[in-house]
Design an enzyme around this catalytic site. Structure first.
Site, PDB file in Angstrom:
ATOM      1  N   ARG A 187       0.824  -1.225   0.000  1.00  0.00           N
ATOM      2  CA  ARG A 187       0.000   0.000   0.000  1.00  0.00           C
ATOM      3  C   ARG A 187       0.859   1.277   0.000  1.00  0.00           C
ATOM      4  O   ARG A 187       0.446   2.303   0.538  1.00  0.00           O
ATOM      5  CB  ARG A 187      -0.954   0.053   1.191  1.00  0.00           C
ATOM      6  CG  ARG A 187      -1.972  -1.060   1.268  1.00  0.00           C
ATOM      7  CD  ARG A 187      -2.999  -0.970   0.149  1.00  0.00           C
ATOM      8  NE  ARG A 187      -4.173  -1.755   0.426  1.00  0.00           N
ATOM      9  CZ  ARG A 187      -4.335  -3.054   0.102  1.00  0.00           C
ATOM     10  NH1 ARG A 187      -3.385  -3.687  -0.539  1.00  0.00           N
ATOM     11  NH2 ARG A 187      -5.458  -3.687   0.397  1.00  0.00           N
ATOM     12  N   SER A 264     -11.100  -1.187   3.186  1.00  0.00           N
ATOM     13  CA  SER A 264     -10.334  -1.324   4.435  1.00  0.00           C
ATOM     14  C   SER A 264     -10.016   0.065   4.966  1.00  0.00           C
ATOM     15  O   SER A 264      -9.420   0.872   4.252  1.00  0.00           O
ATOM     16  CB  SER A 264      -9.001  -2.029   4.182  1.00  0.00           C
ATOM     17  OG  SER A 264      -9.201  -3.275   3.605  1.00  0.00           O
ATOM     18  N   GLU A 359      -5.604   3.443   6.432  1.00  0.00           N
ATOM     19  CA  GLU A 359      -5.176   3.342   5.043  1.00  0.00           C
ATOM     20  C   GLU A 359      -5.857   4.469   4.262  1.00  0.00           C
ATOM     21  O   GLU A 359      -5.327   4.991   3.286  1.00  0.00           O
ATOM     22  CB  GLU A 359      -5.622   1.981   4.481  1.00  0.00           C
ATOM     23  CG  GLU A 359      -5.124   1.761   3.084  1.00  0.00           C
ATOM     24  CD  GLU A 359      -5.848   0.688   2.293  1.00  0.00           C
ATOM     25  OE1 GLU A 359      -6.639  -0.087   2.862  1.00  0.00           O
ATOM     26  OE2 GLU A 359      -5.627   0.651   1.090  1.00  0.00           O
TER      27      GLU A 359
HETATM   28  N1  EPU Z   1     -10.265 -11.401   9.998  1.00  0.00           N
HETATM   29  C1  EPU Z   1     -11.004 -11.575  11.161  1.00  0.00           C
HETATM   30  N2  EPU Z   1     -12.050 -10.723  11.370  1.00  0.00           N
HETATM   31  C2  EPU Z   1     -12.389  -9.748  10.512  1.00  0.00           C
HETATM   32  C3  EPU Z   1     -11.631  -9.563   9.331  1.00  0.00           C
HETATM   33  C4  EPU Z   1     -10.575 -10.415   9.099  1.00  0.00           C
HETATM   34  O1  EPU Z   1     -10.733 -12.456  11.965  1.00  0.00           O
HETATM   35  O2  EPU Z   1     -13.363  -9.038  10.781  1.00  0.00           O
HETATM   36  C5  EPU Z   1      -9.189 -12.356   9.720  1.00  0.00           C
HETATM   37  C6  EPU Z   1      -9.601 -13.331   8.601  1.00  0.00           C
HETATM   38  O3  EPU Z   1     -10.262 -14.433   9.114  1.00  0.00           O
HETATM   39  C7  EPU Z   1      -8.284 -13.704   7.991  1.00  0.00           C
HETATM   40  C8  EPU Z   1      -7.459 -12.445   8.137  1.00  0.00           C
HETATM   41  O4  EPU Z   1      -8.065 -11.678   9.171  1.00  0.00           O
HETATM   42  O5  EPU Z   1      -7.657 -14.725   8.724  1.00  0.00           O
HETATM   43  C9  EPU Z   1      -7.367 -11.649   6.842  1.00  0.00           C
HETATM   44  O6  EPU Z   1      -8.683 -11.270   6.422  1.00  0.00           O
HETATM   45  P1  EPU Z   1      -9.050 -10.935   4.881  1.00  0.00           P
HETATM   46  O7  EPU Z   1      -8.597 -12.043   4.019  1.00  0.00           O
HETATM   47  O8  EPU Z   1     -10.481 -10.555   4.853  1.00  0.00           O
HETATM   48  O9  EPU Z   1      -8.111  -9.737   4.491  1.00  0.00           O
HETATM   49  P2  EPU Z   1      -7.677  -8.410   5.247  1.00  0.00           P
HETATM   50  O10 EPU Z   1      -6.247  -8.537   5.655  1.00  0.00           O
HETATM   51  O11 EPU Z   1      -8.637  -8.051   6.316  1.00  0.00           O
HETATM   52  C10 EPU Z   1      -6.739  -7.347   3.033  1.00  0.00           C
HETATM   53  C11 EPU Z   1      -6.893  -6.087   2.237  1.00  0.00           C
HETATM   54  C12 EPU Z   1      -8.208  -6.069   1.499  1.00  0.00           C
HETATM   55  C13 EPU Z   1      -8.241  -7.260   0.561  1.00  0.00           C
HETATM   56  C14 EPU Z   1      -8.057  -8.530   1.393  1.00  0.00           C
HETATM   57  C15 EPU Z   1      -7.942  -9.757   0.525  1.00  0.00           C
HETATM   58  C16 EPU Z   1      -5.614  -4.412   3.483  1.00  0.00           C
HETATM   59  C17 EPU Z   1      -5.659  -3.137   4.267  1.00  0.00           C
HETATM   60  N3  EPU Z   1      -6.791  -4.916   3.108  1.00  0.00           N
HETATM   61  O12 EPU Z   1      -7.760  -7.336   4.042  1.00  0.00           O
HETATM   62  O13 EPU Z   1      -8.237  -4.887   0.708  1.00  0.00           O
HETATM   63  O14 EPU Z   1      -9.463  -7.321  -0.152  1.00  0.00           O
HETATM   64  O15 EPU Z   1      -6.827  -8.457   2.152  1.00  0.00           O
HETATM   65  O16 EPU Z   1      -6.716  -9.768  -0.106  1.00  0.00           O
HETATM   66  O17 EPU Z   1      -4.529  -4.914   3.191  1.00  0.00           O
HETATM   67  C18 EPU Z   1      -8.959  -2.611   0.705  1.00  0.00           C
HETATM   68  O18 EPU Z   1      -7.780  -2.298   0.690  1.00  0.00           O
HETATM   69  O19 EPU Z   1      -9.873  -1.745   0.698  1.00  0.00           O
HETATM   70  C19 EPU Z   1      -9.318  -4.022   0.780  1.00  0.00           C
HETATM   71  C20 EPU Z   1     -10.572  -4.423   0.902  1.00  0.00           C
END
Ligand code: EPU
Length: 363
Positions: A187, A264, A359
């Site tokens: 990012r 996010s 972010e």
């Molecule tokens: N998780 C939880 N609770 C939640 C959300 C997530 O326990 O409420 C856990 C999930 O179970 C998983 C881990 O956290 O083990 C990661 O969750 P997820 O795959 O949903 O991804 P994220 O890290 O929360 C990032 C990006 C997203 C992108 C997803 C998928 C950032 C800031 N965000 O989210 O990007 O869609 O990975 O690759 O890096 C965005 O930037 O607007 C965005 C949506």
């Protein structure tokens, strides 16, 4: 070119803030942008789709928006790849060899900064070109993909960006950045750091694969794909990957047209190995990813552990299916969103000893 005074930005920010810009200009070409630059005074903010912004109030300067369109396959003789001495060089005179050597099986595609990102992704998938299908349905525009290094499901824009064309908002001069000059990281890019606010991106050139190499290892992507595949088929094609990503995103992320949000709200923090090992003793189930320089902990998980998932403060809420996303429950002020953001940061710090940072750009 469209040039307005006291212009409402309601349709230009997905958080749904009804704020105004003193001046708002939308330009259709690099030439128009260059003629516009000498007329700019005061603060200038260049926006894309407004999907990563939170306006704290009216903007007293000029908001710029690119409507530069076009998606074009490039060949080595394309004008955009021709410099004074043949193949393009950057301002230091280095040959952009990554552009010059079109590898076998790769296609270069030059896209206008104002093209809607997902329209570009759909275009690539329709033509069977691989590389950005995992980035399906990310809101925003092509210019922002190069500023923000958008990423999802194991792919980041930096993996496919070859070069970025930009215009200096002070001098009006054009500059070409090779991928390595953009200093990409999670990012992050030079356009968010040293050169923040200095350049308007006009075109981005991506390298795509004629024979796609699918990336299916992130989270539940493979599982969702297998469920979707018709009986007997076991090798997904690009269109099926795109559809699976769309299904996953739609199931987890709120639609900004229904409920204001900017995806996010926080970045995922990276902590040292020592810090991670200490935390893991206390929270053995903590999800984590090994990355350069440490271990990345999902902020969404920590926010959920703090009990915030689905909760609200005033008219600002935490999305019930993905705690990393803050939502406008209807008529929230930016102060309410900022207060929720600060409260969550404090709680995460108190429980885990980790600082998390937005972010989303607070303007
Ligand atoms: N998780 C939880 N609770 C939640 C959300 C997530 O326990 O409420 C856990 C999930 O179970 C998983 C881990 O956290 O083990 C990661 O969750 P997820 O795959 O949903 O991804 P994220 O890290 O929360 C990032 C990006 C997203 C992108 C997803 C998928 C950032 C800031 N965000 O989210 O990007 O869609 O990975 O690759 O890096 C965005 O930037 O607007 C965005 C949506």
């Amino acid at each position: 070119m469209r040039d307005f005074s006291d212009y409402s930005l309601l349709n230009h920010n997905t958080f749904g803030m009804n704020v105004k810009a003193k001046r708002y200009v939308e330009y259709d070409s690099e030439e128009e942008l260059k003629t516009l630059i000498p007329t700019l005074s005061g603060e200038v903010l260049h926006i894309g789709g407004g999907s990563n912004l939170l306006f704290k109030g009216d903007f007293e300067g000029t908001v710029l928006h690119s409507a530069i369109g076009g998606i074009e396959e490039q060949t080595l003789s394309s004008p955009s790849l021709q410099g004074e001495n043949g193949i393009l060089t950057n301002e230091r005179g280095d040959s952009l060899s990554s552009v010059g050597e079109t590898e076998k099986g790769a296609v270069l595609v030059r896209v206008g900064a104002g093209v809607v990102w997902d329209d570009f992704v759909a275009w690539t998938v329709e033509r069977g070109l691989g590389g950005v299908e995992n980035l399906s349905l990310i809101p925003g525009e092509v210019g922002a993909s190069a500023v923000q290094n958008i990423g999802a499901y194991g792919v980041e824009a930096k993996d496919v960006i070859v070069m970025v064309e930009a215009v200096d908002l002070k001098s009006g001069e054009k500059r070409i950045f090779a991928n390595s000059e953009c200093r990409y990281a999670y990012r992050q890019s030079i356009f968010k750091q040293e050169l923040k606010g200095r350049y308007a991106i006009t075109y981005v050139t991506y390298r795509l694969q004629k024979t796609p190499v699918l990336k299916l290892e992130y989270g539940n992507l493979r599982a969702v794909l297998e469920q979707n595949l018709p009986n007997g088929e076991n090798r997904p094609v690009l269109g099926q990957v795109r559809q699976a990503i769309i299904d996953i995103r739609n199931a987890k992320l709120p639609d900004p047209k229904v409920q204001g949000n900017a995806g996010s709200f926080f970045m995922n923090p990276v902590v040292s190995r020592e810090k991670f090992l200490a935390l893991q003793k206390e929270y053995p189930q903590m999800p984590h990813y090994e990355v350069e320089g440490g271990v990345k902990i999902p902020a969404g998980w920590m926010i959920e552990q703090c009990g915030w998932k689905g909760r609200s403060l005033g008219r600002a809420g935490v999305h019930s299916k993905q705690a990393l996303v803050l939502v406008n429950l209807g008529g929230a002020t930016s102060d309410e969103i900022v207060r929720l953001c600060q409260t969550i940061c404090q709680d995460v710090k108190q429980k885990f000893g980790i600082d998390i940072h937005p972010e989303v750009n607070l303007i």
